[in-house]
Each structure stands twice: as structure tokens, then as C-alpha cells.
Design an enzyme around this catalytic site. Sequence first.
Site, PDB file in Angstrom:
ATOM      1  N   GLU A  56     111.197  32.564  30.246  1.00 22.06           N
ATOM      2  CA  GLU A  56     111.878  32.414  31.530  1.00 22.06           C
ATOM      3  C   GLU A  56     111.917  30.940  31.950  1.00 22.06           C
ATOM      4  O   GLU A  56     110.905  30.237  31.844  1.00 22.06           O
ATOM      5  CB  GLU A  56     111.126  33.252  32.572  1.00 22.06           C
ATOM      6  CG  GLU A  56     111.693  33.211  33.971  1.00 22.06           C
ATOM      7  CD  GLU A  56     110.882  34.058  34.945  1.00 22.06           C
ATOM      8  OE1 GLU A  56     111.353  34.279  36.068  1.00 22.06           O
ATOM      9  OE2 GLU A  56     109.758  34.497  34.571  1.00 22.06           O
ATOM     10  N   LYS A 125     118.179  37.140  37.167  1.00 23.22           N
ATOM     11  CA  LYS A 125     117.006  37.954  37.481  1.00 23.22           C
ATOM     12  C   LYS A 125     117.317  38.817  38.689  1.00 23.22           C
ATOM     13  O   LYS A 125     117.729  38.310  39.739  1.00 23.22           O
ATOM     14  CB  LYS A 125     115.811  37.041  37.755  1.00 23.22           C
ATOM     15  CG  LYS A 125     114.468  37.744  37.927  1.00 23.22           C
ATOM     16  CD  LYS A 125     113.351  36.705  38.002  1.00 23.22           C
ATOM     17  CE  LYS A 125     111.981  37.328  38.039  1.00 23.22           C
ATOM     18  NZ  LYS A 125     110.903  36.303  37.987  1.00 23.22           N
ATOM     19  N   CYS A 181     111.546  38.806  33.490  1.00 22.51           N
ATOM     20  CA  CYS A 181     110.175  38.944  34.006  1.00 22.51           C
ATOM     21  C   CYS A 181     109.977  40.105  34.980  1.00 22.51           C
ATOM     22  O   CYS A 181     109.847  41.248  34.569  1.00 22.51           O
ATOM     23  CB  CYS A 181     109.728  37.624  34.638  1.00 22.51           C
ATOM     24  SG  CYS A 181     107.910  37.494  34.764  1.00 22.51           S
TER      25      CYS A 181
END
Length: 683
Positions: A56, A125, A181
Site C-alpha cells: 500500500e 481504497k 488494506c
Amino acid sequence: MPVSKDFYSAYAQGYARVAAVTVPVRAADPAANAAATLEQARACHDEGVAVAVFPELGLSGYSSDDLFLQDVLLDGVLAALAEIVEASADLLPVLVVGAPLEVGARVLNCAVVVHGGRILGVAPKSYVPTYREFYERRWFAPGDDRRGQTIELLGSPVPFGPDLIFAASDVAGLRLHVEVCEDMWVPVPPSAEAALAGATVLANLSGSPITVGRAEDRRLLVRSQSARCLAAYVYAAAGQGESSTDLSWDGQTMIYERGELLAETDRFPDGPRRAIADVDLDHLRQERLHQGTFDDNRRTLADRTGTFRTVEFALRPPAGDVGLRRRVDRFPFVPDDAERLALDCYEAYNIQVTALEQRMTSIGSPKIVIGVSGGLDSTHALIVAAKAMDRLGRPRTDILAYTMPGFATGTETKDRAWRLGRSLGVTFSELDIRPAATQMLADMGHPFGRGEKVYDVTFENVQAGLRTDYLFRLANHHGGIVLGTGDLSELALGWATYGVGDQMSHYAVNTGVPKTLIQHLIRWVIESGQFEDETNTVLDEILGQEISPELVPADDDGRLQSTESRIGPYALQDFTLFYVLRHGYAPSKIAFLAWHAWYDAKAGEWPPGFRGEHAEYDLATIRRWMQLFFRRFFANQFKRSAIPNGPKVAGGGTLSPRGDWRMPSDASSAAWLAELEANVPEA
């Protein structure tokens, strides 16, 4: 004849090579991070990788904090991204890299998917954490509401959103989805919807600073998500170089496929690390075909899954032998790990014992009648019966065990049967079938009845049939049931005499157990102290003998009749059975896997305590015995269509017509044999 596909190519056999990569970063130094990323991208190219996943925010560093809102950093990330895009034109892998990107009036935490000199798409994300040590909402907007969008990036329109699936047009089944994540930590991750929409490889770019216990939490989530989604999951976390102001980083990488760990790297590394594995795309497709509820779930969520967008690209995978980057067990029914094998044996044995216990209780607690030859199968059935009687609080003398010597019964084999029966305390008797068999053969006009040494299938089946006939009549006489001893492997190959023969019983306790597992079950019984030392001594001797039906007398050189010389090594036949029954693979793919598992006896692991030769088989041998397997498997379905009740034991499946396997008895093997002939070289 020439084969029609590249047999030795993992890509041609339905695999795609993926990598989870962690690299040392420099916080807020995109140029240095791009260089480190490309170094690993080129290494992945050299290893034939199709998809390489990086951590990430890897181009900026995850721990850049308020610098994420600085133009210098954002511009530097774009320049670094442009460098990676340009370099990707000469690289095989799809590169999935993390970058902060300015989109409209906000910055988003993004995964950028790059291949062949262009950006295929960008996945923001969806869920941005702001709890405990996380302050991401301070800099980043969530991307869960960005479905269906397109953005301008490096001068070109690019698909943007968490609803993108990247599909390789020239690698069947390679369909990639990317999340970032925290997306994995929410109750319904974006990858769950993506899997229902057809994604097979799920990637996660993670920052994830390390605290005590978090690595196991990640592992649990990755494993469960891959299992629940019937997918591969590729996870790469940030590591060396991230800021240690308040946190530390371990660079964990792992690749799971349907709940099984394929590859991982050491944590807290010094330098870059790559976990690389070949994902079995055929396996994932077959699992989804078999588990109909997977698609039912898609229908329930069709309003969401139906709106995913597909971005196609041509991977142009390498041809030829690139090896196989995954473990292939020689014995797929038998774990190589000692602890796992012990657990499997504990469960298998107790499945059999409690199933027999339940059957006995439900039909009025009859006695058990069993034929004991001194071989593996009847031995195992007898020790299952003994334990069931113990659990029921009944004397073992209620087990009526018979050894029934025929024309080829060995003295040592019969002696072991007697000693085993005595040590267990069962009621043991000997019933010589030779007079009755001779009379029957004479009545039939068979040459053996006239004293000629003719040992044909009739000669064999008369003995097998008489044994079973006697057992059924003895059960009538003594108020018992006949306990079957035949195993799963024999059912698959039709290695049983139909009807009045060893194919029939009142309850078939071994029919869910493959031959290659039985020796380990007996050894577990010894090691776990289920019985007394005298019994264990005999069991250990039985483990060391050759498998033989003992129906035909030894030849002039004293060689006994060998089962495996007739129907093939059980190691190979169980290997084929597992992949036919559990995965539905084509013969050529099974042969490819068998070759990787068996071509070198020194490579790979052997099950703990394995008894037997550490054999190896070339492709010609594998091909020959596989041809026999498919001929016998199809020709003998009629025997399986009429088998008695018995418990499912092995996770690989069962051949019960009431359980895992329903097949017409007159189905043809022609298509399977033709596929084998067309796609597997003879040498």
C-alpha cells in the site's frame, strides 16, 4: 502422435504465477521507491510472473502522513508512476502498485494496475480507517462511492473504482480484483462481491504496521477470505524503510488459495522479498461449479455484483516449461505434515468407529461377522470393529472373525490373521474354502476341477464368492451382520468381485478410505495406543507385507500374485482418483501434476513414517497406468452403483451413489482416453 497442447507449460495447464512483493521504501521519496519497485518487477518478469502485488502506498511510503497533501510529493508520485508505466512495456507481469492520487478535490489511497505500457485501471481504497493508530481519513477520502467512474491519469482516461476486474484474454480464468488494506477487515470486503462477480485472484496492498498478534489476524483473514470466496488471495504488507516514529513494520507477504497457504516470505526482512506461487485457476473454477451456493449468493447480491466492470488485457504468457511453483503432494489423501496427518488419522478412525457403532445400535446390536485375511483392509476393518465394541460396552467375542484359506493363501498371512484375532480377543475360526471351491469348479466343468492349472478370473472369483457366501450364511446363523472390508481405491478400480463377492456386505466400513491412507491409519492406531502391545506387534508386521489378493498360487519362481502389477501402483491410482473425484480435472492436467509429484524420488516430502519404496515414475509410466485407471473406472461403475452403506471418511470424496458420486453405469470412457492420448506425450 503429437500432443495438441504445451504439456509441460504451467500456463497451458491452467495455472497463473502470482507474486506478493515487499520492498524497502524511503518515506516521501517516489523516485527511489519507483526504482526499488522496478527492480523487483524485472525479477518477477524473469521468473515468469503474471501478477505482482506491491504494498500500500508503496510509491510514496505509507508513513508519509501530512506530506500526502504536499504538491511536491503528489507530483513526484505521478512522475514515478509514469516511469513504471513506461518500463512495464517490456515486462510480463501485471504490476499492482500503491499510490496517493489527487482526484477532484480529494486525495485517494489507490492501487494502480499497470501492464504493457499502460494503466489498466485504478482501485481506490474503499474503507479508510480512523481508529487507534490510524489517521488516514485526515488525508484520504474513501473510495466506496466511486463505482463506475473514469479519471484522467497521465494524460489518458482510466477506469476508476472498487468495481474493476482485470481479465487476461489469453489466460483462461485469470480475473484480478484489487483492494487495499482495511478493505479486507470489514464484514463485507469489496473482494467478496468481486469474487461473486467472477474474480479469481484477489489482491491486497497493505500498509498494516505490526503489533503483537496482528500477523496471525492477517493470516486468519486472508485464509478465510480465500476459502470463502473460492479464490486465490495475494497479500503484500509494507516493511523495511517505513517510518518508525510511532510504529514498526514487518513486511508480511502471503498467497493463499481456497484456504491453503501456497507461499509466504519471512517477516521483518532485510531487503526485498517475493512470495511466488502458481495459482490453480482450474481448481477455482471447478470449486465454484461444484458449490452451487456460491452462485446462489451471487444472485442474492446481483444488484451489486452485476455492475462490476471488466478490463481486458493480453498477458502473453511464456510458453514451455517454466516449472511449477507450488507443492504437489505425492499422496493427496495423506498430509506430509506429521501433526496434520495425526489429526486426519484420529478423525478418520473415529468416523469409522462411531459410524459402525451407530449402525449396530440402530439395528438391534447384532454380532459382527468379518473375513480376516491378514492384509491391510481386513485388518483395519477388524480394529475398527474392536473399538466399536469397546465403546458399546460389549465383549469383543461378539466379533466372529474367520480366516478362509484358499488355493494361494500364504502361511505367514494366515498366521498373522490368527495372531491378530487372538490378541484382540475376538472369536476367531478357520474355514477352509478349498474343498467347496474345488467341487464348484468341477461342477462347472472348469479345467481346474479336472486337475489342470488354469488360474483364470473364474478360478479367482469362485474363491472370492465362496468367502462372501459363507460370511452371509454365518451371519444368518449367528445373528450378525457382515462387515465389508473393501476400500475406496478398490471401488474406483473395480477391484472387487461383484454381488456374491467382496463387493457386498451389510455395512462397508472402509469404502470411504483410500488404500494409501490405510497404512497410516493402522500406524496411528499403534502409536496412539488404541490396543495392547501384542496387537501392535502384529499390526506392525502387517504394515510391511506386499499387497496381494492371494487367489492365484505363486509362479514357478515363487513370486506371489501382486495386485499392483495388475492394476497399477496404488500411489499413482489414488493420485488420479483424488483429482478426478475432488477436482474434476482433465487427464492431461492430472498427468502433469503426477509427473511433478513423482518424477524425482529425492524431491519434495514423503508422509511421516511412510512404509514402502521411495519410488519415482516417468511420464510414460504415469500415462500407461492412467489409461488403465480410466478404463477400469468407467467400466466398473455398476459395482459402485450397488455398494452397501458406509461412512464418508476422506475429504477427497467418496464413491457412494448416495453421496459424492452419481454416474451412469454405462457411461463411456472414450472422451477421457482421447484427451489423455491427445495431450500427454508418450515420453
